[in-house]
Design a protein around this motif. Structure first.
Motif, PDB file in Angstrom:
ATOM      1  N   ALA A 100       0.792  -1.240  -0.034  1.00  0.00           N
ATOM      2  CA  ALA A 100       0.050  -0.016   0.107  1.00  0.00           C
ATOM      3  C   ALA A 100       0.798   1.281   0.114  1.00  0.00           C
ATOM      4  O   ALA A 100       1.804   1.350   0.909  1.00  0.00           O
ATOM      5  CB  ALA A 100      -0.805  -0.034   1.251  1.00  0.00           C
ATOM      6  N   PRO A 101       0.665   2.195  -0.762  1.00  0.00           N
ATOM      7  CA  PRO A 101       1.585   3.319  -1.012  1.00  0.00           C
ATOM      8  C   PRO A 101       1.008   4.329   0.138  1.00  0.00           C
ATOM      9  O   PRO A 101       0.300   4.274   0.887  1.00  0.00           O
ATOM     10  CB  PRO A 101       1.092   4.140  -2.283  1.00  0.00           C
ATOM     11  CG  PRO A 101      -0.381   3.613  -2.423  1.00  0.00           C
ATOM     12  CD  PRO A 101      -0.326   2.208  -1.898  1.00  0.00           C
ATOM     13  N   LYS A 102       2.356   4.962   0.663  1.00  0.00           N
ATOM     14  CA  LYS A 102       2.210   5.655   1.991  1.00  0.00           C
ATOM     15  C   LYS A 102       3.383   6.863   1.498  1.00  0.00           C
ATOM     16  O   LYS A 102       4.484   6.705   1.396  1.00  0.00           O
ATOM     17  CB  LYS A 102       2.608   4.739   3.218  1.00  0.00           C
ATOM     18  CG  LYS A 102       2.484   5.651   4.510  1.00  0.00           C
ATOM     19  CD  LYS A 102       0.906   5.883   4.795  1.00  0.00           C
ATOM     20  CE  LYS A 102       0.697   6.606   6.211  1.00  0.00           C
ATOM     21  NZ  LYS A 102      -0.570   6.871   6.280  1.00  0.00           N
ATOM     22  N   ARG A 103       2.927   8.037   1.930  1.00  0.00           N
ATOM     23  CA  ARG A 103       3.738   9.129   1.849  1.00  0.00           C
ATOM     24  C   ARG A 103       4.599   9.182   3.175  1.00  0.00           C
ATOM     25  O   ARG A 103       4.127   8.852   4.154  1.00  0.00           O
ATOM     26  CB  ARG A 103       2.855  10.310   1.487  1.00  0.00           C
ATOM     27  CG  ARG A 103       2.098  10.526   0.258  1.00  0.00           C
ATOM     28  CD  ARG A 103       1.357  11.869   0.342  1.00  0.00           C
ATOM     29  NE  ARG A 103       0.396  11.858  -0.856  1.00  0.00           N
ATOM     30  CZ  ARG A 103       0.711  12.315  -1.875  1.00  0.00           C
ATOM     31  NH1 ARG A 103       1.775  12.672  -2.104  1.00  0.00           N
ATOM     32  NH2 ARG A 103      -0.430  12.304  -2.998  1.00  0.00           N
ATOM     33  N   PRO A 104       5.671   9.990   2.746  1.00  0.00           N
ATOM     34  CA  PRO A 104       6.736  10.284   3.749  1.00  0.00           C
ATOM     35  C   PRO A 104       6.114  10.984   4.973  1.00  0.00           C
ATOM     36  O   PRO A 104       5.337  11.804   4.759  1.00  0.00           O
ATOM     37  CB  PRO A 104       7.761  10.859   3.207  1.00  0.00           C
ATOM     38  CG  PRO A 104       7.902  10.639   1.738  1.00  0.00           C
ATOM     39  CD  PRO A 104       6.299  10.527   1.606  1.00  0.00           C
ATOM     40  N   PHE A 105       6.501  10.361   6.399  1.00  0.00           N
ATOM     41  CA  PHE A 105       6.117  11.249   7.597  1.00  0.00           C
ATOM     42  C   PHE A 105       7.121  10.888   8.458  1.00  0.00           C
ATOM     43  O   PHE A 105       7.719  10.127   8.225  1.00  0.00           O
ATOM     44  CB  PHE A 105       4.520  10.527   7.861  1.00  0.00           C
ATOM     45  CG  PHE A 105       4.825   9.200   8.280  1.00  0.00           C
ATOM     46  CD1 PHE A 105       4.927   8.730   9.570  1.00  0.00           C
ATOM     47  CD2 PHE A 105       4.473   8.303   7.252  1.00  0.00           C
ATOM     48  CE1 PHE A 105       4.799   7.355   9.763  1.00  0.00           C
ATOM     49  CE2 PHE A 105       4.339   6.812   7.377  1.00  0.00           C
ATOM     50  CZ  PHE A 105       4.490   6.509   8.840  1.00  0.00           C
ATOM     51  N   LEU A 138       0.294  -0.374  -9.436  1.00  0.00           N
ATOM     52  CA  LEU A 138      -1.158  -1.160  -9.468  1.00  0.00           C
ATOM     53  C   LEU A 138      -1.880  -1.032  -8.126  1.00  0.00           C
ATOM     54  O   LEU A 138      -3.312  -1.098  -8.410  1.00  0.00           O
ATOM     55  CB  LEU A 138      -0.650  -2.611  -9.152  1.00  0.00           C
ATOM     56  CG  LEU A 138       0.045  -3.484 -10.727  1.00  0.00           C
ATOM     57  CD1 LEU A 138       0.907  -4.464 -10.253  1.00  0.00           C
ATOM     58  CD2 LEU A 138      -0.913  -3.204 -11.788  1.00  0.00           C
ATOM     59  N   SER A 139      -1.293  -0.512  -7.270  1.00  0.00           N
ATOM     60  CA  SER A 139      -2.078  -0.182  -5.725  1.00  0.00           C
ATOM     61  C   SER A 139      -2.954   1.029  -6.197  1.00  0.00           C
ATOM     62  O   SER A 139      -3.964   1.013  -5.858  1.00  0.00           O
ATOM     63  CB  SER A 139      -1.220  -0.110  -4.717  1.00  0.00           C
ATOM     64  OG  SER A 139      -1.743   0.513  -3.613  1.00  0.00           O
ATOM     65  N   ASP A 140      -2.368   2.105  -6.734  1.00  0.00           N
ATOM     66  CA  ASP A 140      -3.068   3.179  -7.216  1.00  0.00           C
ATOM     67  C   ASP A 140      -4.163   3.042  -7.928  1.00  0.00           C
ATOM     68  O   ASP A 140      -5.326   3.847  -7.869  1.00  0.00           O
ATOM     69  CB  ASP A 140      -2.215   4.214  -7.928  1.00  0.00           C
ATOM     70  CG  ASP A 140      -0.990   4.987  -7.100  1.00  0.00           C
ATOM     71  OD1 ASP A 140      -1.347   5.041  -5.814  1.00  0.00           O
ATOM     72  OD2 ASP A 140      -0.112   5.588  -7.687  1.00  0.00           O
ATOM     73  N   ILE A 141      -4.366   1.976  -8.845  1.00  0.00           N
ATOM     74  CA  ILE A 141      -5.467   1.898  -9.737  1.00  0.00           C
ATOM     75  C   ILE A 141      -6.390   0.799  -9.113  1.00  0.00           C
ATOM     76  O   ILE A 141      -7.333   0.290  -9.774  1.00  0.00           O
ATOM     77  CB  ILE A 141      -5.132   1.613 -11.109  1.00  0.00           C
ATOM     78  CG1 ILE A 141      -4.257   0.206 -11.214  1.00  0.00           C
ATOM     79  CG2 ILE A 141      -4.425   2.515 -11.819  1.00  0.00           C
ATOM     80  CD1 ILE A 141      -4.173  -0.321 -12.547  1.00  0.00           C
ATOM     81  N   GLY A 142      -6.158   0.287  -7.835  1.00  0.00           N
ATOM     82  CA  GLY A 142      -6.839  -0.715  -7.159  1.00  0.00           C
ATOM     83  C   GLY A 142      -6.703  -2.094  -7.587  1.00  0.00           C
ATOM     84  O   GLY A 142      -7.824  -2.944  -7.292  1.00  0.00           O
ATOM     85  N   VAL A 143      -5.483  -2.335  -8.183  1.00  0.00           N
ATOM     86  CA  VAL A 143      -5.391  -3.816  -8.584  1.00  0.00           C
ATOM     87  C   VAL A 143      -4.906  -4.647  -7.396  1.00  0.00           C
ATOM     88  O   VAL A 143      -5.297  -6.004  -7.224  1.00  0.00           O
ATOM     89  CB  VAL A 143      -4.699  -4.001  -9.700  1.00  0.00           C
ATOM     90  CG1 VAL A 143      -4.118  -5.571  -9.992  1.00  0.00           C
ATOM     91  CG2 VAL A 143      -5.246  -3.412 -10.962  1.00  0.00           C
TER      92      VAL A 143
END
Length: 144
Positions: A100-105, A138-143
């Motif tokens: 799952a993508p996660k922006r930096p924090f 792939l995660s961005d497009i819901g695959v």
């Protein structure tokens, strides 16, 4: 009120892959006196009881949540500077999750169980992971 299970999410700074995180945690400097891997952080989680109800730390590697480790306990760590820190003691087993993508924090964040990526089925845990950019796309497009 009874405690409810809760997780943490944390960037694995310096890790290039699941394998490099695994290799780092096998090194003595990543382990506590008992030989278990631990992550030392400045802040002590206020929701300690919830984390110790079966919670895990979800690792973000190269911008993607890729795996998790069960949190065993929280230990007080006082280093040479005399400052009290929290040692998050972890189960040595790293469990691959769906990416799952996660922006930096900065630091760590609480993660509700309903928002946590699911574990990969045991039959898929030893598969070669997809390249991070492909997995993110792939995660961005819901695959996945």
């Amino acid at each position: 009120m009874a405690s409810a299970k809760l997780h943490l999410i944390k960037l694995s700074v310096g890790s290039e892959s699941f394998e490099s995180l695994t290799a780092w945690q096998s090194r003595p400097e990543a382990q506590g006196p008992d030989g278990l891997p631990r992550h030392v952080t400045r802040m002590w989680p206020r929701r300690e009881a919830d984390l110790l109800q079966g919670g895990s730390i979800y690792w973000v590697v190269q911008g993607l949540v890729q795996c998790r480790q069960r949190i065993l306990r929280l230990d007080e760590v006082i280093r040479a500077d005399g400052i009290r820190r929290c040692g998050i003691v972890l189960d040595p087993e790293l469990i691959r999750t769906s990416t799952a993508p996660k922006r930096p924090f900065q630091g760590w964040r609480y993660l509700d169980p309903g928002d946590a990526p699911v574990d990969l089925p045991k039959a898929r845990r030893n598969e070669e992971p997809l390249p991070a950019d492909l997995s993110a796309a792939l995660s961005d497009i819901g695959v996945i």
